[in-house]
Design a protein around this motif. Structure first.
Motif, PDB file in Angstrom:
ATOM      1  N   SER A 136      35.327  16.292  53.223  1.00 44.02           N
ATOM      2  CA  SER A 136      34.167  17.173  53.406  1.00 44.02           C
ATOM      3  C   SER A 136      33.793  17.947  52.140  1.00 44.02           C
ATOM      4  O   SER A 136      32.685  18.451  52.038  1.00 44.02           O
ATOM      5  CB  SER A 136      34.431  18.157  54.548  1.00 44.02           C
ATOM      6  OG  SER A 136      35.496  19.007  54.216  1.00 44.02           O
TER       7      SER A 136
ATOM      8  N   ALA B  90      46.219  22.262  52.870  1.00 39.52           N
ATOM      9  CA  ALA B  90      46.182  21.465  54.101  1.00 39.52           C
ATOM     10  C   ALA B  90      47.448  21.703  54.931  1.00 39.52           C
ATOM     11  O   ALA B  90      47.819  20.880  55.761  1.00 39.52           O
ATOM     12  CB  ALA B  90      46.022  19.988  53.761  1.00 39.52           C
TER      13      ALA B  90
ATOM     14  N   ARG C 286      48.176   9.880  59.891  1.00 39.02           N
ATOM     15  CA  ARG C 286      46.762   9.529  59.801  1.00 39.02           C
ATOM     16  C   ARG C 286      46.511   8.012  59.905  1.00 39.02           C
ATOM     17  O   ARG C 286      45.415   7.572  60.173  1.00 39.02           O
ATOM     18  CB  ARG C 286      46.171  10.064  58.502  1.00 39.02           C
ATOM     19  CG  ARG C 286      45.808  11.532  58.558  1.00 39.02           C
ATOM     20  CD  ARG C 286      44.685  11.781  59.546  1.00 39.02           C
ATOM     21  NE  ARG C 286      44.380  13.198  59.663  1.00 39.02           N
ATOM     22  CZ  ARG C 286      43.566  13.854  58.868  1.00 39.02           C
ATOM     23  NH1 ARG C 286      42.975  13.229  57.870  1.00 39.02           N
ATOM     24  NH2 ARG C 286      43.346  15.123  59.059  1.00 39.02           N
TER      25      ARG C 286
END
Ligand code: MIC
Ligand code: SF4
Length: 639
Positions: A121, A362, A491
């Motif tokens: 993002s 993160a 992920r």
């Protein structure tokens, strides 16, 4: 005579579908792509699942930057997959420790005037150098890697007119925090901010990067600065002066709206825990004790940030109760810090200098102790993002952070006397040893942590399902699928990562979703803000969520839901949100037919009998994708 903004010029120069009319869908050609070791892993798996033989854009780069601190081999296994896939399909590979994707990309690959699509993002950082740079979900990026266009809704372009110059101890971070204070995290939805005016020339490229980068927190589609002499000087210091070209708007360009900001009126600011827009002047929180101070991330990891910190702490000692950690944005910055003597100065104060990675931004490493406060020159402080429930993370500039690391409490740097000057190095270290160029050879190695990409189901004729969660406004993708080492490691493994869905919001969510088989999530405004993480759509889909019913959606997340066959419905009357609670059962008669016809759907609350309508405005392209059960299914159907 045409009087186009820079944004419009760049979109028109790359336009392959649609008309650039605000609110209409446009498709643009993608010159460059960046991928990370979080979202990028899925994007590569999807690229392979779609059967593309090779990447098409001129420049595709895979970065190992998020999942770098490890508890076992699972991340490294994924890194090996990313390295072997990059080699085979034609992408440059940026090794672990080479730096955070956005910082490294602007240093090494940015070309003013080109387009860049990233799985992250904060990709708009490269807008600081006149690139049209956008963040997107993995599937959209996978399609662009295969040579397809990137589709998005044509945003309104706002001219942000900067006047004046920053006062001592005030930074670019304070400028973007000031915009967040004024506009809030939804303030930039459906917009591009194009910075112009007499104040722009005084901003170094690193400062423009901070502003463009953190436009993501305003939910802007992207941010742009013209490429000028400042851009040229930055690229020249990097040994890339030949990549420079002037790009800018037409003279007297037209904009959809205007905003003005006097740089000399901005003061040092701090965002309070919970959201990047809870901004107050530093004076209001000065004296608040902090146990941890961090400077870095893709927002404040520049040379300029590191040099400013070193100028403040030089010759002093970090407060005994503070852990002070710096994350330089790139290996090149770290190497330059070593060459210029900054590293020794910083280390002598008792600070820690980490590998150039996303690190604790993160939630990986340096998780604050429960009940303590952390002050961070980073970009996000959504609840739990630091890796611990009920965390208290404050956001600030690097100089506020440095001053506070010395005192052990949030400190107004203006109390330290005159601001020490910061010099730019004549040249940045030129090492490129952190990159591996592709040669099209080798086998792609898939480690044991990698599981097949799941497929969604086509939208049902009638949807009847339980409301699994009923939430309020501003649910972030960190709320849906949290950050942190324990979660990010999965992920590439949807079944495993799905177990963590909504874990801080409602630990029982996963069990309830599994028991129900299919369900609906209900929320307020701005659902899915923040990170572009696609798993925030994939994991709920995997657990049976078939629709999200909200007052409004954040751009990237809405696209991700459609790409994964989950219907993003908005209440026609926002007050209808009150008619639905958790565990209610909703029935949407003629669901698929209404979506296909572009008509509102009527919902009946089976228990209470209450009725209301909801809509899902779709472009023809989005409608085909959604009804097919997502982009993968749609691509297969089309093949
Ligand atoms: C973030 O800052 O939240 C991340 C981790 O960089 C994400 C990407 C991801 O979750 O993979 C982002 O900003 O998109
Ligand atoms: Fe990495 Fe943080 Fe930037 Fe996301 S916001 S790319 S986690 S540094």
């Amino acid at each position: 005579m045409s009087r186009r903004s820079l944004a419009r010029r760049l979109i028109e120069a790359h336009l392959v579908a649609g008309k650039p009319v605000v609110g209409d869908e446009v498709g643009i050609a993608v010159d460059q792509v960046l991928l990370t070791d979080t979202n990028g892993t899925q994007a590569w798996l999807q690229f392979e699942a779609m059967g593309f033989p090779r990447v098409v854009p001129d420049r595709v780069v895979t970065y190992i930057d998020h999942n770098v601190y490890q508890v076992d081999s699972r991340n490294s296994d994924d890194h090996r997959y990313l390295q072997t896939a990059s080699r085979r399909y034609g992408a440059v590979f940026s090794k672990a420790g080479n730096g955070i994707c956005h910082q490294v990309h602007v240093e090494t690959f940015a070309i003013p005037g080109q387009t860049l699509l990233g799985t992250d993002s904060h990709t708009p950082l490269c807008g600081a150098a006149g690139m049209f740079a956008i963040g997107a979900g993995g599937l959209d990026v996978a399609v662009a890697m295969g040579g397809g266009p990137y589709f998005f809704t044509m945003p309104a372009v706002t001219r942000v007119w900067l006047t004046g110059a920053l006062r001592p101890w005030v930074t670019a971070k304070d400028v973007i925090l000031e915009l967040l204070r004024r506009l809030g995290v939804r303030g930039g939805a459906g917009r591009i901010f194009e910075y112009a005016g007499p104040g722009v020339a005084s901003l170094l490229l690193a400062q423009r990067m901070t502003i463009a980068n953190m436009g993501a927190e305003l939910t802007l589609t992207t941010s742009l600065f013209a490429s000028d002499e400042v851009t040229r000087s930055y690229l020249t210091r990097l040994g890339r002066g030949d990549a420079w070209r002037p790009v800018g708007p037409d003279a007297d360009a037209d904009y959809d709206d205007h905003l003005e900001l006097d740089l000399s009126a901005v003061g040092p600011l701090v965002a309070l825990p919970g959201s990047p827009d809870r901004v107050v002047p530093v004076e209001e929180v000065a004296g608040t004790p902090v146990e941890q101070v961090m400077v870095g991330s893709c927002t404040n990891g520049s040379w300029h940030d590191m040099a400013a910190v070193s100028a403040v702490v030089r010759g002093r000692t970090v407060h005994p109760s503070v852990s002070f950690v710096l994350f330089p944005g790139s290996h090149r910055i770290l190497e330059t810090m070593a060459r210029e003597g900054l590293l020794a100065e910083i280390l002598a104060t008792g600070a820690t200098v980490s590998e150039p990675t996303c690190g604790s931004c993160a939630g990986i490493g340096h998780v604050p102790a429960a009940g303590t406060r952390s002050l961070r020159a980073f970009n996000r402080n959504f609840p739990g993002r630091s890796g611990v429930k009920d965390d208290e993370v404050y956001l600030c500039s690097s100089v506020v952070a440095a001053a506070s690391a010395l005192t052990g409490a949030i400190t107004d740097p203006r109390t330290l006397g005159p601001e020490p000057p910061v010099a730019l190095p004549a040249r940045f270290a030129a090492s490129t040893s952190g990159f591996v160029a592709p040669d099209g050879a080798g086998e792609v190695v898939r480690g044991p942590n990698i599981k097949p990409v799941p497929l969604a189901e086509p939208v049902a004729e009638t949807l009847e399902a339980d409301v699994l969660l009923a939430l309020g406004d501003k649910v972030s993708t960190d709320d849906i699928s949290p950050s942190g080492a324990a979660v990010l490691v999965f992920r590439s493994n949807v079944p495993a990562i799905a177990e963590h869905t909504f874990k801080y919001v409602d630990p029982e969510f996963v069990a309830r979703a599994k028991a129900a088989g299919r369900g609906i999530v209900v929320a307020g405004e701005h659902y899915g803000q923040g990170s572009s993480r696609e798993v925030a759509a994939i994991a709920p889909m995997f657990l049976g969520v078939r629709a999200v019913l909200a007052k409004s959606f954040a751009r990237i997340h809405r696209a991700n839901l459609i790409n994964w066959g989950v219907v993003p419905l908005t209440f026609d009357d926002p007050a209808a949100r009150e008619l639905v609670g958790r565990d209610d059962r909703l029935r949407f008669e003629g669901f698929r037919a209404a979506l296909a016809a572009g008509a509102p759907v009527t919902a009946v609350n089976v228990g209470t009998g209450a009725r209301f309508t909801a809509s899902c405005p779709l472009t023809p392209r989005e409608r085909d994708i959604l009804l097919a059960g997502g982009l993968l299914a749609h691509t297969r159907e089309a093949a």
